[in-house]
Design a protein around this motif. Sequence first.
Motif, PDB file in Angstrom:
ATOM      1  N   GLN A 214      10.545 -31.294  48.495  1.00 46.43           N
ATOM      2  CA  GLN A 214      11.215 -30.115  49.042  1.00 46.43           C
ATOM      3  C   GLN A 214      10.300 -28.910  49.087  1.00 46.43           C
ATOM      4  O   GLN A 214      10.247 -28.185  50.088  1.00 46.43           O
ATOM      5  CB  GLN A 214      12.457 -29.800  48.206  1.00 46.43           C
ATOM      6  CG  GLN A 214      13.161 -28.508  48.567  1.00 46.43           C
ATOM      7  CD  GLN A 214      14.135 -28.649  49.711  1.00 46.43           C
ATOM      8  OE1 GLN A 214      14.178 -29.671  50.377  1.00 46.43           O
ATOM      9  NE2 GLN A 214      14.915 -27.608  49.939  1.00 46.43           N
ATOM     10  N   THR A 215       9.587 -28.649  47.997  1.00 47.73           N
ATOM     11  CA  THR A 215       8.852 -27.393  47.857  1.00 47.73           C
ATOM     12  C   THR A 215       7.341 -27.539  47.972  1.00 47.73           C
ATOM     13  O   THR A 215       6.646 -26.543  48.212  1.00 47.73           O
ATOM     14  CB  THR A 215       9.143 -26.756  46.492  1.00 47.73           C
ATOM     15  OG1 THR A 215       8.606 -27.600  45.453  1.00 47.73           O
ATOM     16  CG2 THR A 215      10.644 -26.573  46.276  1.00 47.73           C
ATOM     17  N   GLY A 216       6.825 -28.746  47.752  1.00 44.99           N
ATOM     18  CA  GLY A 216       5.385 -28.934  47.679  1.00 44.99           C
ATOM     19  C   GLY A 216       4.818 -28.668  46.299  1.00 44.99           C
ATOM     20  O   GLY A 216       3.630 -28.915  46.047  1.00 44.99           O
TER      21      GLY A 216
ATOM     22  N   LEU B 124       4.861 -18.433  40.088  1.00 39.88           N
ATOM     23  CA  LEU B 124       5.329 -19.735  39.626  1.00 39.88           C
ATOM     24  C   LEU B 124       5.926 -19.558  38.236  1.00 39.88           C
ATOM     25  O   LEU B 124       5.606 -18.614  37.520  1.00 39.88           O
ATOM     26  CB  LEU B 124       4.175 -20.729  39.581  1.00 39.88           C
ATOM     27  CG  LEU B 124       3.501 -21.072  40.908  1.00 39.88           C
ATOM     28  CD1 LEU B 124       2.318 -22.003  40.666  1.00 39.88           C
ATOM     29  CD2 LEU B 124       4.490 -21.681  41.880  1.00 39.88           C
ATOM     30  N   ILE B 125       6.786 -20.497  37.843  1.00 39.33           N
ATOM     31  CA  ILE B 125       7.444 -20.451  36.537  1.00 39.33           C
ATOM     32  C   ILE B 125       7.396 -21.858  35.939  1.00 39.33           C
ATOM     33  O   ILE B 125       7.768 -22.832  36.598  1.00 39.33           O
ATOM     34  CB  ILE B 125       8.911 -19.996  36.659  1.00 39.33           C
ATOM     35  CG1 ILE B 125       8.998 -18.607  37.314  1.00 39.33           C
ATOM     36  CG2 ILE B 125       9.593 -19.986  35.294  1.00 39.33           C
ATOM     37  CD1 ILE B 125      10.412 -18.164  37.631  1.00 39.33           C
ATOM     38  N   ARG B 126       6.990 -21.948  34.693  1.00 42.74           N
ATOM     39  CA  ARG B 126       6.947 -23.246  34.022  1.00 42.74           C
ATOM     40  C   ARG B 126       8.347 -23.652  33.591  1.00 42.74           C
ATOM     41  O   ARG B 126       8.991 -22.942  32.820  1.00 42.74           O
ATOM     42  CB  ARG B 126       6.019 -23.187  32.804  1.00 42.74           C
ATOM     43  CG  ARG B 126       5.831 -24.539  32.128  1.00 42.74           C
ATOM     44  CD  ARG B 126       4.720 -24.503  31.112  1.00 42.74           C
ATOM     45  NE  ARG B 126       5.067 -23.796  29.894  1.00 42.74           N
ATOM     46  CZ  ARG B 126       4.511 -22.667  29.479  1.00 42.74           C
ATOM     47  NH1 ARG B 126       3.603 -22.062  30.205  1.00 42.74           N
ATOM     48  NH2 ARG B 126       4.879 -22.113  28.327  1.00 42.74           N
TER      49      ARG B 126
ATOM     50  N   ILE C 285      11.536 -22.505  39.039  1.00 46.94           N
ATOM     51  CA  ILE C 285      10.121 -22.893  39.008  1.00 46.94           C
ATOM     52  C   ILE C 285       9.272 -21.953  39.862  1.00 46.94           C
ATOM     53  O   ILE C 285       8.042 -22.026  39.822  1.00 46.94           O
ATOM     54  CB  ILE C 285       9.910 -24.356  39.443  1.00 46.94           C
ATOM     55  CG1 ILE C 285      10.493 -24.608  40.838  1.00 46.94           C
ATOM     56  CG2 ILE C 285      10.505 -25.315  38.413  1.00 46.94           C
ATOM     57  CD1 ILE C 285      10.196 -26.022  41.376  1.00 46.94           C
ATOM     58  N   GLU C 286       9.920 -21.101  40.635  1.00 43.77           N
ATOM     59  CA  GLU C 286       9.204 -20.082  41.405  1.00 43.77           C
ATOM     60  C   GLU C 286      10.196 -18.985  41.780  1.00 43.77           C
ATOM     61  O   GLU C 286      11.369 -19.263  42.038  1.00 43.77           O
ATOM     62  CB  GLU C 286       8.595 -20.681  42.672  1.00 43.77           C
ATOM     63  CG  GLU C 286       7.698 -19.707  43.432  1.00 43.77           C
ATOM     64  CD  GLU C 286       7.014 -20.321  44.635  1.00 43.77           C
ATOM     65  OE1 GLU C 286       5.857 -19.955  44.907  1.00 43.77           O
ATOM     66  OE2 GLU C 286       7.636 -21.158  45.316  1.00 43.77           O
TER      67      GLU C 286
ATOM     68  N   GLN D 242       0.818 -28.189  38.993  1.00 42.74           N
ATOM     69  CA  GLN D 242       0.749 -26.775  39.361  1.00 42.74           C
ATOM     70  C   GLN D 242       1.519 -25.891  38.395  1.00 42.74           C
ATOM     71  O   GLN D 242       1.175 -24.716  38.209  1.00 42.74           O
ATOM     72  CB  GLN D 242       1.304 -26.569  40.769  1.00 42.74           C
ATOM     73  CG  GLN D 242       0.407 -27.070  41.888  1.00 42.74           C
ATOM     74  CD  GLN D 242       1.094 -26.919  43.229  1.00 42.74           C
ATOM     75  OE1 GLN D 242       1.918 -27.742  43.606  1.00 42.74           O
ATOM     76  NE2 GLN D 242       0.771 -25.867  43.948  1.00 42.74           N
ATOM     77  N   LEU D 243       2.555 -26.435  37.784  1.00 40.18           N
ATOM     78  CA  LEU D 243       3.435 -25.629  36.936  1.00 40.18           C
ATOM     79  C   LEU D 243       3.139 -25.762  35.451  1.00 40.18           C
ATOM     80  O   LEU D 243       3.691 -25.028  34.635  1.00 40.18           O
ATOM     81  CB  LEU D 243       4.894 -26.022  37.195  1.00 40.18           C
ATOM     82  CG  LEU D 243       5.373 -25.763  38.627  1.00 40.18           C
ATOM     83  CD1 LEU D 243       6.735 -26.391  38.855  1.00 40.18           C
ATOM     84  CD2 LEU D 243       5.426 -24.267  38.901  1.00 40.18           C
TER      85      LEU D 243
END
Length: 220
Positions: free
Chosen positions: A72-74, A56-58, A33-34, A79-80
């Motif tokens: 964990q990541t926020g 970022l990655i969808r 995802i990132e 956002q994705l």
Amino acid sequence: MGALTDDPAFQATTFVVIDFETTTPSGYPAQPIEVAALALRYEKGMWRETGRSTSLIRPPAFAPVTPADTAQTGLTPEQLRHAPTPADVLGALDRRFVAGNQYLLVAQHAATEANVIHHQREHCPALAHVDFLDTIPLAKHLVPGLANYKLDTLLARFSIQQPADRHRAYADVDVTAQVFTRLITAADGSPQLSDLAALVKIAGRTAKCNQPVQSGLFDL
């Protein structure tokens, strides 16, 4: 500095520190995802940044961002939702690896990044053939006796400030790079680490695409 950093093979290598954040869907491999990558070269007695990438990655529909992932990541599903696909992001990153140049990927617990890249190899064939250096076995060799070798423990050991966005790929890449360069400084004083080959022997991890495929016993 020392024998290791004076080694021509070491100086000819671009070290690409890489980190993924992922979702972990049941029944599937981890899905990115990132991603962030930071390229470093050792030249004229100092480290030089030669490239940086973050995106970022969808994730696919079968691997949605969960509340645990957000904790964990926020990162949130919102956002994705309009982030680029793995094919777009990893394809763009792959094109930054120039044929004929010498690279090593650097990661904290490299098996995680190695697995993500291998499962996405159709999008990043060049990247998928780059071998790794893992900071954990290197730290175990150079800084024995720590309670564990998690990234936070190594940051504390080297007095590296915790980033505000710890567990985001771009922040973790920066501090992993700092740990790596501190370890290389320590390695320069180690008689067992006199060149790049010795460094790879202790901390190297072969990319899955570079590992030999065992043929079946009865292949004709």
